[in-house]
Design an enzyme around this catalytic site. Sequence first.
Site, PDB file in Angstrom:
ATOM      1  N   ASP A  97      -5.295  44.802   8.152  1.00 34.65           N
ATOM      2  CA  ASP A  97      -4.491  43.667   7.736  1.00 34.65           C
ATOM      3  C   ASP A  97      -3.934  43.840   6.323  1.00 34.65           C
ATOM      4  O   ASP A  97      -2.754  43.576   6.070  1.00 34.65           O
ATOM      5  CB  ASP A  97      -5.333  42.384   7.812  1.00 34.65           C
ATOM      6  CG  ASP A  97      -4.478  41.134   7.715  1.00 34.65           C
ATOM      7  OD1 ASP A  97      -4.094  40.599   8.764  1.00 34.65           O
ATOM      8  OD2 ASP A  97      -4.187  40.696   6.589  1.00 34.65           O
ATOM      9  N   ALA A 135      -1.872  39.149   9.179  1.00 29.85           N
ATOM     10  CA  ALA A 135      -1.239  39.989  10.197  1.00 29.85           C
ATOM     11  C   ALA A 135      -2.053  39.984  11.494  1.00 29.85           C
ATOM     12  O   ALA A 135      -1.486  39.929  12.594  1.00 29.85           O
ATOM     13  CB  ALA A 135      -1.075  41.417   9.670  1.00 29.85           C
ATOM     14  N   ASP A 136      -3.367  40.057  11.377  1.00 33.27           N
ATOM     15  CA  ASP A 136      -4.223  40.049  12.564  1.00 33.27           C
ATOM     16  C   ASP A 136      -4.012  38.781  13.383  1.00 33.27           C
ATOM     17  O   ASP A 136      -3.855  38.820  14.613  1.00 33.27           O
ATOM     18  CB  ASP A 136      -5.697  40.148  12.167  1.00 33.27           C
ATOM     19  CG  ASP A 136      -6.096  41.547  11.729  1.00 33.27           C
ATOM     20  OD1 ASP A 136      -5.265  42.467  11.815  1.00 33.27           O
ATOM     21  OD2 ASP A 136      -7.253  41.724  11.300  1.00 33.27           O
ATOM     22  N   ASN A 137      -4.040  37.638  12.698  1.00 35.03           N
ATOM     23  CA  ASN A 137      -3.927  36.372  13.409  1.00 35.03           C
ATOM     24  C   ASN A 137      -2.499  36.107  13.878  1.00 35.03           C
ATOM     25  O   ASN A 137      -2.290  35.584  14.980  1.00 35.03           O
ATOM     26  CB  ASN A 137      -4.430  35.241  12.513  1.00 35.03           C
ATOM     27  CG  ASN A 137      -5.938  35.266  12.367  1.00 35.03           C
ATOM     28  OD1 ASN A 137      -6.667  34.918  13.286  1.00 35.03           O
ATOM     29  ND2 ASN A 137      -6.417  35.699  11.218  1.00 35.03           N
ATOM     30  N   ALA A 171      -2.024  38.127  17.035  1.00 35.41           N
ATOM     31  CA  ALA A 171      -2.635  37.501  18.205  1.00 35.41           C
ATOM     32  C   ALA A 171      -1.764  36.367  18.737  1.00 35.41           C
ATOM     33  O   ALA A 171      -1.533  36.250  19.952  1.00 35.41           O
ATOM     34  CB  ALA A 171      -4.022  36.980  17.851  1.00 35.41           C
TER      35      ALA A 171
END
Length: 369
Positions: free
Chosen positions: A139, A166-168, A171
């Site tokens: 991230d 970025a991760d969330n 998703a």
Amino acid sequence: MDDCLQGIRVLDLSQYIPGPYAGRLLADFGAEVLKIEPPHGDPMRSFGLVDRDGVSPFYKSLNRGKTVSHLDLKSAEGQQTFRGLVAVADVLIESFRPGVFDRLGFGADALAAINPGLVHCALSGFGQTGPYRLRAGHDLTYMAVVGGLAATGTRERPVMIAPPMADNAGAMHAVMAITAALVRKQRTGKGARLDLSLAESALALCSMGMTVALRDGMAREDDLLNGGAAYYQIYRCADDRFLAFAPIEEKFWQGFCAAVNRPDLLPRQVEPLPQTALIADLAALFASQPLSWWEDVLHPVDCCFEPLTALQDVPAHPQVQARQMVQVTGPADEPIAEVPFPCWTDGQAPRLGAPLQVEDAAVMLARWS
């Protein structure tokens, strides 16, 4: 929302945060999600905190509502079982580095031959094409590439963003793309191959700041939304607690000035950015009293003011409790903060899925077939 995707079958081969969270959201919508892990399991099982049972609470939360099976996709038997599952699935989520899934024999053409209607979502750091396609990252480095870090923090230095943006974002964009593809599939029978980049998912949220930067250049604490405005700031109080202050609209600023009996501040809201002098003046004002004093003065006023809530205090926040948005599971000495999909539907609060279940992949294939 827990019946919206009822009957949809999802294969989740992803690991760590983005893909598993996307799968968890689909499970929250009512999809049946089978998480396929390699024989050694998802590394998230032992990431960060680890409970007495040897499993991370993050892993438990990210995979709530799913069934997990272990398959060796490098073995003939594992590949045969997986092909059978692909044939009867609606959605496949995977987060292999570009090219890995192809080498296992499950490239786009192979998957389409097995199941032409499959919605295949490939989540990767930088996407399936381009010069960065094989570059390792997390991230923090994705946010560095797309400009999010450069725009966040103090004038002296950038700061890390929490939770991982970025991760969330990846998703959530994956879930939006998957559900849109499922709607198209219902209409046309056509599947889809979705190439989702975590970096680009964060980039999609940076366009406003980028527009400012393209026109005028932008440094940290220069723009309205990154610290340049006195009326969109975090201030320290006399007791070293903090408050968020955001009276962007004129009427909210007027309400604040009246509440603190400072008519001299009224015309200063329109001072050019960065409002360094006004920020200093307000910082001195807020530092003159403890947070509780400011709550008494400003909460009755419509002026976009809130104290900063510590994460451990969020479950007890009256608004969070009223909306039933945090459910604490697990034993008292190993609590897990669970947040279901944040949407009330038909007057009903969101509900958590069941804890992760374990089942043999061959048994799941027989049941799905």
